[in-house]
Design an enzyme around this catalytic site. Structure first.
Site, short mmCIF file in Angstrom:
data_model
loop_
_atom_site.label_atom_id
_atom_site.label_comp_id
_atom_site.label_asym_id
_atom_site.label_seq_id
_atom_site.Cartn_x
_atom_site.Cartn_y
_atom_site.Cartn_z
N LYS A 1 9.19 -9.45 2.63
CA LYS A 1 8.64 -10.16 1.47
C LYS A 1 7.94 -11.42 1.93
CE LYS A 1 9.03 -7.87 -0.89
NZ LYS A 1 9.35 -6.57 -1.40
N CYS B 1 -6.97 2.59 -3.90
CA CYS B 1 -7.97 2.52 -4.96
C CYS B 1 -7.35 2.89 -6.31
CB CYS B 1 -9.17 3.45 -4.76
SG CYS B 1 -10.02 3.20 -3.21
N LYS C 1 -0.61 -1.29 -3.36
CA LYS C 1 0.75 -0.95 -3.76
C LYS C 1 1.11 0.50 -3.45
CE LYS C 1 4.18 -1.98 -7.07
NZ LYS C 1 4.95 -2.76 -6.12
N GLU D 1 4.59 -10.69 3.86
CA GLU D 1 3.49 -10.06 3.14
C GLU D 1 2.84 -10.97 2.11
OE1 GLU D 1 4.47 -6.48 0.92
OE2 GLU D 1 6.37 -7.33 0.30
N GLU E 1 14.44 -7.06 4.40
CA GLU E 1 13.66 -7.13 3.16
C GLU E 1 13.16 -8.56 2.92
OE1 GLU E 1 12.16 -5.19 1.41
OE2 GLU E 1 11.87 -6.16 -0.52
N TRP F 1 -9.93 -0.02 -2.47
CA TRP F 1 -9.26 -0.47 -1.25
C TRP F 1 -10.00 0.25 -0.13
CZ3 TRP F 1 -6.18 1.56 2.80
CH2 TRP F 1 -5.40 0.61 3.48
N ASN G 1 -10.67 8.22 -5.77
CA ASN G 1 -9.55 7.69 -5.00
C ASN G 1 -9.13 8.79 -4.04
OD1 ASN G 1 -7.20 6.46 -4.09
ND2 ASN G 1 -5.98 7.14 -5.83
N GLY G 2 -9.16 8.50 -2.73
CA GLY G 2 -8.76 9.51 -1.76
C GLY G 2 -9.67 9.48 -0.55
N ARG H 1 -3.66 -1.81 -6.82
CA ARG H 1 -3.94 -0.67 -5.94
C ARG H 1 -5.06 -0.95 -4.94
NH1 ARG H 1 -1.74 3.98 -7.99
NH2 ARG H 1 -3.16 5.22 -6.73
N HIS I 1 20.34 -11.08 21.98
CA HIS I 1 19.79 -10.13 22.95
C HIS I 1 18.27 -10.28 23.09
CE1 HIS I 1 23.60 -8.17 23.50
NE2 HIS I 1 23.75 -8.13 22.17
C1 F6R Z 1 6.72 -4.22 0.11
C2 F6R Z 1 6.22 -3.00 -0.47
C3 F6R Z 1 5.93 -1.84 0.43
C4 F6R Z 1 6.40 -0.53 -0.24
C5 F6R Z 1 6.00 0.67 0.62
C6 F6R Z 1 6.53 1.97 0.05
O1 F6R Z 1 6.93 -5.20 -0.85
O2 F6R Z 1 6.03 -2.91 -1.65
O3 F6R Z 1 6.52 -2.00 1.67
O4 F6R Z 1 7.78 -0.58 -0.40
O5 F6R Z 1 4.61 0.75 0.70
O6 F6R Z 1 6.08 2.17 -1.25
P1 F6R Z 1 6.79 3.19 -2.21
O7 F6R Z 1 8.13 2.69 -2.52
O8 F6R Z 1 5.90 3.27 -3.41
O9 F6R Z 1 6.84 4.50 -1.46
#
Ligand code: F6R
Length: 604
Positions: A480, A2, A599, A483, A476, A75, A99-100, A27, A499
C-alpha cells in the site's frame, strides 16, 4: 485494462458517458475519448491525452444527440498515451472502443497496409476499425460485418462499436475482458464494470466470452460470432444489490479514504447469512471431497496477501494449505496432492494470471473455487464454485475494503472446513469483528496521525516487518505504501531482518511493525530492539503496548483495542491503509489513481 462504455437510448449521451468514464477511471487514465452522433446525424469523436477531467473540459456543454454513443479510458499497451492513440478509433462509418490486446495485430496491419489502408495511430485497436469497415463496405450489414471481421482476429477484446448508418445501434462484443450490460427502461448501457451505470439501472447481464450483442435502446439481442443475427436472443438480466452510493465519494476526499471507512460494512455484508452457528458458509455443502485433503491458494498483489493470512487460519485449524503467486504457479509443474482444492482469490475476478492459474488446475482435474468481489466476473463463471465477498464496488486503485472482506471470508472458510461451526472463540471473534472494526474506525482521530505521517513522509526508507499473521500484514502495508506514496518500501518476516535487510537500517529509516500476533510478540520485540540499536525508528501497531517501553523497543505506537487476533488483523490492516493514504495525500499524489497502475489487470 482500459475501460469502455456504451449507451443506446433517449438521453443525450455525453454527460452520462463522461460520468461513467470517471467511475471507470480506476482502470486506466492515460487518455480518454468519446464518439457520439451530432445533430446532423454524423459521428463526432472527441479525445484527450491524460485523465477524464481533460476530456470533460473538451466536452464542455456538449450533450450529443440521443441514440448510441461510446466512450473509453485507456491504460496504454500499444503506443504512447497520446491523443492519436486515444480511443475511439475510426475508419469511415465505423467508430469503436476496445479493451484488450490483438495478438495478430502486426500481420493484420501489414495486410491492410498492402491493401492501401493508412493508419493514424500505433494502436492494435485501429486494425479492428479498418477490418470492420472493409466487411461493412462489402455486406452493408453492421452486425454481420463485425462478426466477419472478428473471426480474423486473435487476442482478447471487449468492444463497443458504432456505425454511421445506424444511429441508435450499438454493438458490443466480449472475447476475454469483462463486459457488462445494464438494462434500463427503453435504454441500455454496456461497460467494463457496473459502477459506470449503477445510477441508472441495477439490472445486469454479464456477457460470456465469445458473445456479441446488438443493442438498440431497450432492445437487446445476444448471440455468438458464429451464429446468424436471426437466432440471437434477449438476455436474462439479474438484479444486483449494490447501492449506487458505493460509486460516489460522498463527503470523502478520495474513494480510497471512503473505502477504508467502509471496511466494517464490507465485513458485515460478507459475513451476513453465512455465519449462523451450525451452518457456516452454506454454499460449500454440495462440494466433494469435503473436507479436501489440502488447499492451494492462487492470487496476485493484495489478494495474495489475503491468501497468506488465509493460510494461517487454515493451518491453525489443521488444514494443510499452500499459497502461490498466480503468475508463477501457472508456469510450474502442478505437483499438488490429488483431491486438493485450488482457490483463486481476486477482487475484480478478472486478473489474467489468477484466471490462468485456475484454468491450469481445472484442466488437470482439480476442483476450483473462486473468491471474487464482482458478481458475474470471469472468476465466478470459470470456477466450479465462486464465493462472493460483498464489499461493494471498490473504485480506488489501491485495494482496501476488499482485502478485509477476503480475509473475513477466509476465516469463515477455515471454520467451515474444519467443522468448527458451533460456538468457538474464533467464531465469536469473527461475529463481533464488523462491529469492533466500526467502533475502531469511528474513533480514528486524523490529528493523531499527523506526527506519524510527517515521520514516514520524511523517512529515508520505510520497512514493514511482522511475524505470524503480522507478516502478511507487513507485506500488505508495504505494498500500500509504495503504490500510492511512490516511496520504496518492503515487507519482511520479523525474524528475517537479521539475514540481510538490517543492513539497510540507519538513522532516518523507519520500521512499521504490526503486532497483532501476541504469541510471537516477545520474539518480534527482540527483532525490533536490534533495529533500534542501529538507529532505526520503530512505529508499533498493536494492543497492550506498554507506555513504559517507549524508547526501549519502540519509538511511537498506534494503539489497537484489546481483543483477539481475529479482530486485530482487521484493525491493523485499516491502520496500515490509513497511514499510507495520509502520507500519499500529504505528498500531493493522486491517491485513487496512482501512476502506472490499473485496478483490473487483464493482461499477463
Ligand atoms: C494493490 C492492488 C493489487 C491487486 C492485484 C490483484 O492495492 O490492488 O495488488 O490486489 O492487482 O487484483 P485482483 O484482486 O482484482 O485479482
Amino acid at each position: 485494462m482500459c475501460g469502455i462504455m456504451g449507451y443506446s437510448g433517449p438521453r443525450p449521451p455525453l454527460p452520462l458517458l463522461v460520468s461513467g468514464l470517471e467511475r471507470l477511471e480506476y482502470r486506466g487514465y492515460d487518455s480518454s475519448g468519446v464518439a457520439f452522433f451530432n445533430d446532423r446525424g454524423s459521428i463526432d469523436v472527441l479525445r484527450a491525452a491524460g485523465k477524464v477531467s481533460i476530456l470533460k473540459e473538451r466536452v464542455g456543454l456538449l450533450e450529443g444527440h440521443p441514440g448510441a454513443a461510446i466512450g473509453h479510458i485507456r491504460w496504454a499497451t500499444h503506443g504512447a498515451p497520446t491523443v492519436e492513440n486515444a480511443h475511439p478509433h475510426r475508419s469511415g462509418p465505423i467508430a469503436l472502443v476496445h479493451n484488450g490486446i490483438i495478438e495478430n495485430e502486426q500481420a493484420l496491419r501489414e495486410r491492410l497496409k498492402s491493401e492501401g489502408v493508412h493508419f493514424q495511430s500505433e494502436t492494435d485497436t485501429e486494425v479492428l476499425a479498418h477490418l470492420i469497415r472493409r466487411e461493412y463496405e462489402r455486406t452493408g450489414e453492421f452486425a454481420d460485418s463485425v462478426s466477419k471481421a472478428l473471426v480474423q482476429v486473435e487476442g482478447s477484446y471487449a468492444l463497443a462499436i458504432l456505425c454511421q448508418d445506424a444511429p441508435a445501434d450499438l454493438i458490443a462484443v466480449r472475447q476475454g475482458p469483462p463486459l457488462i450490460l445494464g438494462m434500463g427502461e427503453g435504454e441500455s448501457f454496456v461497460a467494463s464494470d457496473i459502477p459506470a451505470f449503477l445510477h441508472f439501472t441495477r439490472q445486469v447481464y454479464s456477457f460470456q466470452s465469445g458473445e456479441i450483442g446488438l443493442i438498440r435502446h431497450g432492445e437487446v439481442r445476444i448471440g455468438t460470432l458464429s451464429t446468424p443475427l436471426s437466432s440471437w436472443k434477449s438476455p436474462v438480466a439479474r438484479t444486483i444489490s449494490w447501492d449506487p452510493f458505493f460509486a460516489e465519494k460522498g463527503s470523502y476526499r478520495h474513494f480510497m479514504e471512503k473505502e477504508i471507512f467502509e471496511s466494517s460494512r464490507a465485513l458485515m455484508d460478507t459475513l451476513a447469512d453465512r455465519i449462523a452457528p451450525g451452518n457456516l458458509l452454506p454454499e460449500l455443502l454440495p462440494l466433494a471431497p469435503f473436507p479436501p485433503p489440502s488447499l492451494t491458494f492462487v492470487a496476485c498483489g493484495t489478494s495474495w496477501h489475503a491468501a497468506l493470512l488465509g493460510r494461517s487460519f487454515m493451518e491453525s485449524m489443521g488444514i494443510p494449505s499452500t499459497v502461490e503467486i498466480a503468475s508463477e504457479f501457472r508456469y510450474r509443474p502442478l505437483l499438488i496432492p490429488k483431491g486438493s482444492w485450488v482457490i483463486g482469490i481476486s477482487q475484480s475476478g478478472e486478473t489474467a494470471d489468477t484466471l490462468g492459474a485456475l484454468e491450469l488446475a481445472r484442466k488437470e482435474g482439480f476442483r476450483t473455487l473462486g473468491i471474487s468481489n464482482v458478481p458475474g466476473s470471469s472468476l465466478e463463471r470459470e470456477s466450479d464454485l465462486c464465493l462472493l465477498t460483498h464489499a461493494g464496488p471498490e473504485v480506488g486503485v489501491a485495494s482496501t475494503k476488499a482485502f478485509h472482506s477476503q480475509v473475513a471470508l477466509l476465516m469463515l472458510f477455515s471454520l467451515a472446513l474444519s467443522g468448527r461451526n458451533h460456538e468457538t472463540h474464533e467464531l465469536a471473534a469473527l461475529t463481533r469483528s464488523p462491529h469492533r472494526l466500526e467502533t475502531f474506525l469511528e474513533a480514528i482521530s486524523p490529528e493523531r496521525y499527523d506526527q506519524v505521517v510527517e515521520r514516514l513522509r520524511h523517512s529515508r526508507l520505510v520497512m514493514f516487518a511482522g511475524r505470524g499473521v503480522d507478516y502478511p500484514l507487513a507485506l500488505e502495508g508495504a505494498l500500500k505504501f509504495k503504490e500510492i506514496t511512490y516511496h520504496p518500501a518492503d515487507g519482511y518476516p520479523g525474524g528475517e531482518l537479521k539475514h540481510g535487510p538490517i543492513a539497510l537500517v540507519e538513522p532516518g529509516v523507519t520500521i512499521v511493525a504490526p503486532m497483532v500476533e501476541i504469541g510471537l510478540r516477545q520474539k518480534e520485540i527482540s527483532n525490533l530492539r536490534e533495529i533500534r540499536a542501529r538507529g532505526g525508528y520503530v512505529l508499533a501497531i498493536g494492543h497492550s503496548i506498554e507506555e513504559s517501553q517507549r524508547g526501549i523497543w519502540y519509538d511511537d505506537k498506534i494503539d489497537l483495542p484489546d481483543g483477539p487476533v481475529w479482530s486485530g488483523v482487521f484493525q491493523a490492516a485499516s491502520v496500515l491503509q490509513y497511514v499510507s493514504y495520509r502520507v500519499a495525500v500529504a505528498l500531493g499524489n493522486d491517491v485513487d489513481q496512482p501512476r502506472n497502475l490499473a485496478k483490473s489487470v487483464t493482461v499477463e
